[in-house]
Design a protein around this motif. Sequence first.
Motif, PDB file in Angstrom:
ATOM      1  N   GLY A   1       0.673  23.657 -21.091  1.00  0.00           N
ATOM      2  CA  GLY A   1       0.023  24.791 -20.462  1.00  0.00           C
ATOM      3  C   GLY A   1      -1.338  24.469 -19.878  1.00  0.00           C
ATOM      4  O   GLY A   1      -2.186  25.365 -19.747  1.00  0.00           O
ATOM      5  N   ARG A   2      -1.570  23.205 -19.489  1.00  0.00           N
ATOM      6  CA  ARG A   2      -2.867  22.815 -18.943  1.00  0.00           C
ATOM      7  C   ARG A   2      -2.669  22.080 -17.621  1.00  0.00           C
ATOM      8  O   ARG A   2      -1.647  21.456 -17.376  1.00  0.00           O
ATOM      9  N   LEU A   3      -3.723  22.143 -16.801  1.00  0.00           N
ATOM     10  CA  LEU A   3      -3.678  21.501 -15.494  1.00  0.00           C
ATOM     11  C   LEU A   3      -4.106  20.043 -15.618  1.00  0.00           C
ATOM     12  O   LEU A   3      -5.165  19.738 -16.164  1.00  0.00           O
ATOM     13  N   TRP A   4      -3.275  19.158 -15.123  1.00  0.00           N
ATOM     14  CA  TRP A   4      -3.523  17.710 -15.138  1.00  0.00           C
ATOM     15  C   TRP A   4      -4.061  17.316 -13.768  1.00  0.00           C
ATOM     16  O   TRP A   4      -3.321  17.181 -12.801  1.00  0.00           O
ATOM     17  N   THR A   5      -5.363  17.142 -13.667  1.00  0.00           N
ATOM     18  CA  THR A   5      -5.994  16.881 -12.379  1.00  0.00           C
ATOM     19  C   THR A   5      -5.893  15.400 -12.010  1.00  0.00           C
ATOM     20  O   THR A   5      -5.681  14.544 -12.881  1.00  0.00           O
ATOM     21  N   PRO A   6      -6.060  15.065 -10.735  1.00  0.00           N
ATOM     22  CA  PRO A   6      -6.085  13.646 -10.352  1.00  0.00           C
ATOM     23  C   PRO A   6      -7.177  12.857 -11.080  1.00  0.00           C
ATOM     24  O   PRO A   6      -6.993  11.673 -11.376  1.00  0.00           O
TER      25      PRO A   6
ATOM     26  N   PHE B   1       0.832  -1.209   0.000  1.00  0.00           N
ATOM     27  CA  PHE B   1       0.000   0.000   0.000  1.00  0.00           C
ATOM     28  C   PHE B   1       0.865   1.256   0.000  1.00  0.00           C
ATOM     29  O   PHE B   1       0.630   2.176  -0.788  1.00  0.00           O
ATOM     30  N   ARG B   2       1.864   1.304   0.881  1.00  0.00           N
ATOM     31  CA  ARG B   2       2.688   2.517   0.982  1.00  0.00           C
ATOM     32  C   ARG B   2       3.422   2.805  -0.321  1.00  0.00           C
ATOM     33  O   ARG B   2       3.414   3.928  -0.831  1.00  0.00           O
ATOM     34  N   HIS B   3       4.060   1.782  -0.861  1.00  0.00           N
ATOM     35  CA  HIS B   3       4.829   2.000  -2.095  1.00  0.00           C
ATOM     36  C   HIS B   3       3.894   2.237  -3.283  1.00  0.00           C
ATOM     37  O   HIS B   3       4.230   3.006  -4.188  1.00  0.00           O
ATOM     38  N   GLY B   4       2.731   1.587  -3.301  1.00  0.00           N
ATOM     39  CA  GLY B   4       1.782   1.825  -4.387  1.00  0.00           C
ATOM     40  C   GLY B   4       1.308   3.263  -4.424  1.00  0.00           C
ATOM     41  O   GLY B   4       1.316   3.917  -5.475  1.00  0.00           O
ATOM     42  N   VAL B   5       0.911   3.769  -3.253  1.00  0.00           N
ATOM     43  CA  VAL B   5       0.438   5.159  -3.186  1.00  0.00           C
ATOM     44  C   VAL B   5       1.577   6.122  -3.505  1.00  0.00           C
ATOM     45  O   VAL B   5       1.400   7.109  -4.240  1.00  0.00           O
ATOM     46  N   GLY B   6       2.756   5.834  -2.983  1.00  0.00           N
ATOM     47  CA  GLY B   6       3.887   6.725  -3.225  1.00  0.00           C
ATOM     48  C   GLY B   6       4.286   6.791  -4.697  1.00  0.00           C
ATOM     49  O   GLY B   6       4.545   7.876  -5.233  1.00  0.00           O
ATOM     50  N   LEU B   7       4.313   5.641  -5.356  1.00  0.00           N
ATOM     51  CA  LEU B   7       4.685   5.621  -6.772  1.00  0.00           C
ATOM     52  C   LEU B   7       3.616   6.264  -7.639  1.00  0.00           C
ATOM     53  O   LEU B   7       3.930   6.943  -8.633  1.00  0.00           O
ATOM     54  N   MET B   8       2.335   6.058  -7.304  1.00  0.00           N
ATOM     55  CA  MET B   8       1.263   6.728  -8.051  1.00  0.00           C
ATOM     56  C   MET B   8       1.385   8.238  -7.911  1.00  0.00           C
ATOM     57  O   MET B   8       1.211   8.982  -8.880  1.00  0.00           O
ATOM     58  N   ALA B   9       1.674   8.714  -6.683  1.00  0.00           N
ATOM     59  CA  ALA B   9       1.832  10.154  -6.473  1.00  0.00           C
ATOM     60  C   ALA B   9       3.026  10.691  -7.247  1.00  0.00           C
ATOM     61  O   ALA B   9       2.968  11.789  -7.834  1.00  0.00           O
ATOM     62  N   LEU B  10       4.122   9.917  -7.273  1.00  0.00           N
ATOM     63  CA  LEU B  10       5.304  10.346  -8.023  1.00  0.00           C
ATOM     64  C   LEU B  10       5.002  10.445  -9.508  1.00  0.00           C
ATOM     65  O   LEU B  10       5.354  11.453 -10.162  1.00  0.00           O
ATOM     66  N   LYS B  11       4.350   9.419 -10.054  1.00  0.00           N
ATOM     67  CA  LYS B  11       4.035   9.444 -11.484  1.00  0.00           C
ATOM     68  C   LYS B  11       3.078  10.583 -11.809  1.00  0.00           C
ATOM     69  O   LYS B  11       3.242  11.286 -12.817  1.00  0.00           O
ATOM     70  N   TYR B  12       2.058  10.778 -10.970  1.00  0.00           N
ATOM     71  CA  TYR B  12       1.114  11.872 -11.214  1.00  0.00           C
ATOM     72  C   TYR B  12       1.835  13.220 -11.185  1.00  0.00           C
ATOM     73  O   TYR B  12       1.598  14.084 -12.041  1.00  0.00           O
ATOM     74  N   GLY B  13       2.721  13.397 -10.225  1.00  0.00           N
ATOM     75  CA  GLY B  13       3.427  14.677 -10.120  1.00  0.00           C
ATOM     76  C   GLY B  13       4.274  14.969 -11.340  1.00  0.00           C
ATOM     77  O   GLY B  13       4.272  16.088 -11.865  1.00  0.00           O
ATOM     78  N   ILE B  14       4.996  13.967 -11.841  1.00  0.00           N
ATOM     79  CA  ILE B  14       5.844  14.173 -13.021  1.00  0.00           C
ATOM     80  C   ILE B  14       4.978  14.405 -14.258  1.00  0.00           C
ATOM     81  O   ILE B  14       5.259  15.289 -15.072  1.00  0.00           O
ATOM     82  N   ASP B  15       3.909  13.606 -14.422  1.00  0.00           N
ATOM     83  CA  ASP B  15       2.997  13.810 -15.559  1.00  0.00           C
ATOM     84  C   ASP B  15       2.410  15.220 -15.534  1.00  0.00           C
ATOM     85  O   ASP B  15       2.363  15.916 -16.555  1.00  0.00           O
ATOM     86  N   ALA B  16       1.921  15.618 -14.360  1.00  0.00           N
ATOM     87  CA  ALA B  16       1.287  16.945 -14.236  1.00  0.00           C
ATOM     88  C   ALA B  16       2.290  18.053 -14.546  1.00  0.00           C
ATOM     89  O   ALA B  16       1.951  19.058 -15.192  1.00  0.00           O
ATOM     90  N   LEU B  17       3.539  17.888 -14.094  1.00  0.00           N
ATOM     91  CA  LEU B  17       4.564  18.901 -14.346  1.00  0.00           C
ATOM     92  C   LEU B  17       4.874  19.008 -15.837  1.00  0.00           C
ATOM     93  O   LEU B  17       4.962  20.122 -16.388  1.00  0.00           O
ATOM     94  N   LEU B  18       5.022  17.860 -16.507  1.00  0.00           N
ATOM     95  CA  LEU B  18       5.328  17.878 -17.944  1.00  0.00           C
ATOM     96  C   LEU B  18       4.175  18.492 -18.734  1.00  0.00           C
ATOM     97  O   LEU B  18       4.395  19.288 -19.661  1.00  0.00           O
ATOM     98  N   ILE B  19       2.931  18.124 -18.405  1.00  0.00           N
ATOM     99  CA  ILE B  19       1.782  18.649 -19.141  1.00  0.00           C
ATOM    100  C   ILE B  19       1.608  20.141 -18.889  1.00  0.00           C
ATOM    101  O   ILE B  19       1.304  20.914 -19.807  1.00  0.00           O
ATOM    102  N   TRP B  20       1.818  20.576 -17.655  1.00  0.00           N
ATOM    103  CA  TRP B  20       1.705  22.013 -17.354  1.00  0.00           C
ATOM    104  C   TRP B  20       2.818  22.797 -18.061  1.00  0.00           C
ATOM    105  O   TRP B  20       2.579  23.874 -18.603  1.00  0.00           O
ATOM    106  N   ARG B  21       4.037  22.219 -18.091  1.00  0.00           N
ATOM    107  CA  ARG B  21       5.169  22.939 -18.680  1.00  0.00           C
ATOM    108  C   ARG B  21       5.074  23.037 -20.184  1.00  0.00           C
ATOM    109  O   ARG B  21       5.339  24.096 -20.773  1.00  0.00           O
ATOM    110  N   PHE B  22       4.687  21.933 -20.870  1.00  0.00           N
ATOM    111  CA  PHE B  22       4.749  21.904 -22.327  1.00  0.00           C
ATOM    112  C   PHE B  22       3.385  22.035 -23.005  1.00  0.00           C
ATOM    113  O   PHE B  22       3.325  22.310 -24.198  1.00  0.00           O
TER     114      PHE B  22
END
Length: 451
Positions: free
Chosen positions: A45-50, A22-43
Amino acid sequence: MLARWVRLWFGFRDPVDRGTYFRHGVGLMALKYGIDALLIWRFAGRLWTPLNYLSPLLSTRTDLLRGAPPWLLPLLVAFALPFLWIGVSMSMRRAVDAGVTPWIALLFFVPAMNFILMGWLSLLPSKSTVEWPVESPPPAVDDRLKSAMLGVAASLGVTLLTVGVGVYLRRSYSTGLFLGVPFTIGYISSYIYNRGHERPAGQSLVLALASVSISAGALILFALEGSICTLMALPIALAIAFPGAVLGRIVARRGVQAAMGGGMALVVPVFVGVEPRPAPPVHEVVTVVEIAARPEVVWRHVVRFPDLAPPTELLFRAGVAAPLRARIDGRGVGAIRYCDFTTGSFVEPITAWDENRLLAFDITAQAPPMTELSPYRNVNPPHLDGYFRATHGEFRLTPLPGGRTRLEGRTTYVVDMFPQRYWTLPAGRIVAAIHERVLRHIAALAEEEEP
């Protein structure tokens, strides 16, 4: 610490308890979401919601990526692959620890079901009573299952990468896509399955065919394709995967280095990226009916006709666009005729107007040729957008003895999908079915009006 995490995420030797899972699953999902959201916002210009992140639809991503660099979507897909494998690897070992068959980890490849699987496995208590030495514990997962899962994961990666490059970047349903992908799926799944451990040929073939089927299902579940066209392509894909599986087993048995043997799977995505796109050939369908009415009566219903009855034919009920009515704005050459279908309207500028003899028109805009069957309400596979194009149409009227009329309908079209001969067969049948529906309707109207 990093080495321990890598062994935990990618390894197969240690079981995984529910707390760690559970801990590693939630942590890795949060990591992937954060990187995806950062790339989409940067390149983009849109907000990537959960909520966007949890959606299995690739169309959700393509909508958000409009105007973004074309390389961003393939990058996001490639970035998701190691996380996919971590999820499969840890789910298999969590299932073993919970006393459940590790084959249930196949559900991790299914969008939406993967979240349900993770939640369920996070709740199950440990049931394994085996105590393993710390120095050299035996593997938690059988080598055959490990190799099979690796083969399926690699097949999905090749499929998603090649479809992303060929369809969404090149916008081409080419030779490499239609023939190369299933061959490569058969090759890479069989190669990985036999790498280091020679397996029976029958098992290798079954794994290759299963990998093709799972990849086809993923295209439907990710809304990359609809059910009808995927099922039409599946028989040929399964046949092409067979020689790929044979080659993969041979290469693995000969001990070819992993970098070279596995790297062959990247040939198809690269080839699809640079493959030339030849002009598609032109095809024509001609349908003829004889009507018990004079040409001048038939002509009036050729130019325009009222609503047809709802379609009862299985072809149209399955989602193929069915004609509803025809209307016209103006008269003579230059007038605009509209043929309304269940999916939209065809725009048909008149190019020839020989009253009671010939009505010809170009087709400058058209509705989608079909509505694909899919688990989702709105799915628009790229092949529905311009890959089947009707370009020209004609109605020819010939007077016959006894006040009868021969009515001939012609449609010229192109199918911009490989292999042309394969896809032209259903396309020609669809055009013929549309002709028959329209001509029967015109005949019924004219014969009813004829005194």
